[in-house]
Design an enzyme around this catalytic site. Structure first.
Site, PDB file in Angstrom:
ATOM      1  N   ASP A  46       0.430 -37.539-101.434  1.00  0.00           N
ATOM      2  CA  ASP A  46       1.436 -36.506-101.229  1.00  0.00           C
ATOM      3  C   ASP A  46       1.020 -35.579-100.082  1.00  0.00           C
ATOM      4  OD1 ASP A  46       3.780 -35.185-101.771  1.00  0.00           O
ATOM      5  OD2 ASP A  46       3.286 -34.683-103.838  1.00  0.00           O
ATOM      6  N   ASP A  47       1.856 -35.502 -99.043  1.00  0.00           N
ATOM      7  CA  ASP A  47       1.664 -34.548 -97.934  1.00  0.00           C
ATOM      8  C   ASP A  47       0.426 -34.822 -97.086  1.00  0.00           C
ATOM      9  OD1 ASP A  47       3.794 -33.411 -99.255  1.00  0.00           O
ATOM     10  OD2 ASP A  47       3.022 -31.375 -99.231  1.00  0.00           O
ATOM     11  N   CYS A  85       9.653 -34.868 -99.739  1.00  0.00           N
ATOM     12  CA  CYS A  85       9.116 -35.818-100.716  1.00  0.00           C
ATOM     13  C   CYS A  85      10.149 -36.803-101.246  1.00  0.00           C
ATOM     14  CB  CYS A  85       8.497 -35.070-101.891  1.00  0.00           C
ATOM     15  SG  CYS A  85       7.106 -34.015-101.457  1.00  0.00           S
ATOM     16  N   HIS A 139       9.570 -39.268-106.732  1.00  0.00           N
ATOM     17  CA  HIS A 139       9.589 -37.833-106.947  1.00  0.00           C
ATOM     18  C   HIS A 139      10.234 -37.572-108.305  1.00  0.00           C
ATOM     19  CE1 HIS A 139       9.287 -33.680-105.519  1.00  0.00           C
ATOM     20  NE2 HIS A 139      10.398 -33.477-106.191  1.00  0.00           N
ATOM     21  N   ASP A 335       3.773 -39.929 -98.204  1.00  0.00           N
ATOM     22  CA  ASP A 335       5.219 -39.767 -98.075  1.00  0.00           C
ATOM     23  C   ASP A 335       5.605 -39.054 -96.785  1.00  0.00           C
ATOM     24  OD1 ASP A 335       4.191 -37.334 -98.957  1.00  0.00           O
ATOM     25  OD2 ASP A 335       5.557 -37.112-100.653  1.00  0.00           O
TER      26      ASP A 335
END
Length: 472
Positions: A46-47, A85, A139, A335
């Site tokens: 994530d990120d 996301c 998500h 993502d």
């Protein structure tokens, strides 16, 4: 004298033989028995921007991800379809662009508002795989029907770590000794609820599932979604020591570009909601954030990446210990990225390349790396705290521009499943198709090497078509 042609019956028999060989080879490629099928481990972060040693970052310590890269094909210029996301994950998990999924935010489910599109895990499930989800893969919420797209995508209920519910609560010990809901949140593991963190729990559950699948007769597709380095930067505090503040540089281009349209800028409201950022009383929309706090944000992001790296390392080491690396494809990606002060941004939600560019690498047994010998390990755990841990060669890599929407056809092709056909326009009525290019050409061996499997397939198909054209 020219040699007389063989009798027609001989050519016909040879054509039928080649046809049978071609069919059997194609069946081997697309319909392997469970014993021969390749498993898939898909790791989604994530990120995570490409702030990794294998992408040339000299500061960040990511020895386990670098080790994976050394045995993989690494894509230097891979981009998400959107730096948010839910739209990004729905896009690459369905192989469709956000214009087709009709999702640009978090507020709709594609099967209801766009079309009944198949997903990567659903495609594997329908081809005999046991499909499993751990952590943040889809998500959560409306965009995956509050069910992570169950039961379509997964063989049984997805796993979410119990400590996930504390991520945005007051669990950060401040300088005043009180607990706060901060952006910067290095924690003492003995001081957090349940004594653990979500990504640690996800690693433990993923390893438990691998142990279970070791003796299964079915091939598996295991997707593991890690939360960090998503905000808040909540990680074991010892990782902060890897990044002394005096070693942290600022973004090279920290100013908001002159003439930038307001629609192209995001005022990073999600970090402004954190108590430690609120205390800075930063003006909206452009800030800026005080320089000393900018260094602390960058420090905590990098520390979160190193913490993530240890979880990836433990997962891959377990895969090795279970002797599954010889028959498991590993794909690693994110993502989208995250801005660390570039262009005055401290968020995703923009179209700058720091937010849309992602790491992407694939390990394919015997194809991107030689199979380990008896007693050898491809993925021994490497501690980011070990000063002798040297940066590893990134293995094979390409500078070509690629997109995450290519993940679906590429994984299907590598596993020997049917590659979804190209989508027509429009494709809302088509359940299984793809809008991205398959990346299989990057997995061919070098010209100087022989690949008997592909050589036989190409020979068989070529000669079968020639004989077919002779109308025999």
């Amino acid at each position: 004298m020219p040699r007389p042609p063989p009798p027609a019956w001989h050519l016909l028999g040879f054509s039928l033989f080649l046809a049978s060989v071609c069919v059997s080879l194609e069946s081997a490629a697309q319909g392997n028995s469970a014993a021969d099928a390749l498993n898939v481990l898909l790791i989604i972060v994530d990120d995570l921007r490409p702030s990794l040693g294998c992408y040339g970052d000299k500061l960040v310590r990511s020895p386990n991800i670098d080790q994976l890269a050394s045995h993989s094909i690494l894509f230097q210029n891979a981009f998400a379809q959107q730096a948010v996301c839910a739209p990004s994950r729905v896009s690459f998990l369905t192989g469709r662009r956000p214009d087709t999924t009709r999702l640009y935010d978090f507020n709709s489910y594609w099967r209801v508002h766009a079309g009944n599109f198949s997903t990567i895990p659903q495609h594997f499930k329908e081809n005999g795989y046991m499909t499993m989800s751990v952590g943040k893969v889809f998500h959560p919420g409306i965009s995956s029907n509050h069910s992570d797209d169950s039961p379509y995508s997964w063989s049984f209920a997805p796993y979410h770590p119990s400590s996930e519910k504390y991520e945005n609560t007051k669990t950060c010990r401040g300088e005043d000794g009180e607990l706060h809901a901060n952006l910067l949140c290095p924690v003492d593991m003995a001081d957090v609820p349940e004594g653990t963190l979500p990504d640690k729990q996800s690693t433990e559950e993923a390893i438990r599932l691998l142990e279970k699948m070791k003796t299964s007769t079915s091939p598996f597709f295991l997707a593991v979604g890690y939360h960090k380095p998503h905000i808040p930067f909540r990680y074991p505090k010892e990782f902060q020591k890897l990044y002394p503040l005096e070693n942290i540089t600022l973004a090279p281009d920290p100013q908001v570009p002159d003439g930038l349209p307001r629609v192209a800028y995001n005022p990073w409201m999600d970090i402004r909601e954190r108590e430690d950022v609120q205390a800075l009383n930063i003006s909206v929309p452009y800030g800026p954030i005080p320089v000393d706090f900018q260094r602390k944000i960058r420090q905590s992001y990098f520390a979160s990446v190193s913490y993530l790296d240890t979880q990836v390392g433990r997962l891959l080491s377990a895969l090795d210990d279970l002797h599954l690396v010889n028959n498991t494809i590993i794909a690693f990606t994110s993502d989208h990225g995250w801005a660390l002060g570039e262009h005055g941004e401290w968020a995703k939600y923009s179209n700058f390349d720091v937010t849309t560019r992602v790491p992407l690498m694939f390990y394919v047994p015997g194809r991107t790396a030689s199979l380990p010998g008896a007693g050898e390990k491809l993925f021994p755990y490497r501690s980011p705290f070990d000063p002798t841990s040297e940066l590893m060669d990134s293995g094979r890599h390409t500078e070509d521009l690629v997109e995450l929407v290519s993940l679906f056809p590429t994984l299907a092709g590598l596993a020997g499943l049917q590659v979804p056909p190209r989508c027509p326009i429009p494709s809302f009525h088509v359940e299984l198709c793809r809008e991205g290019q398959k990346l299989l050409k990057y997995f061919q061996l070098h010209d100087s090497e022989e690949d008997p499997y592909f050589h036989e397939v190409q020979f068989s198909v070529k000669h079968f078509h020639i004989l077919h054209l002779m109308n025999l």
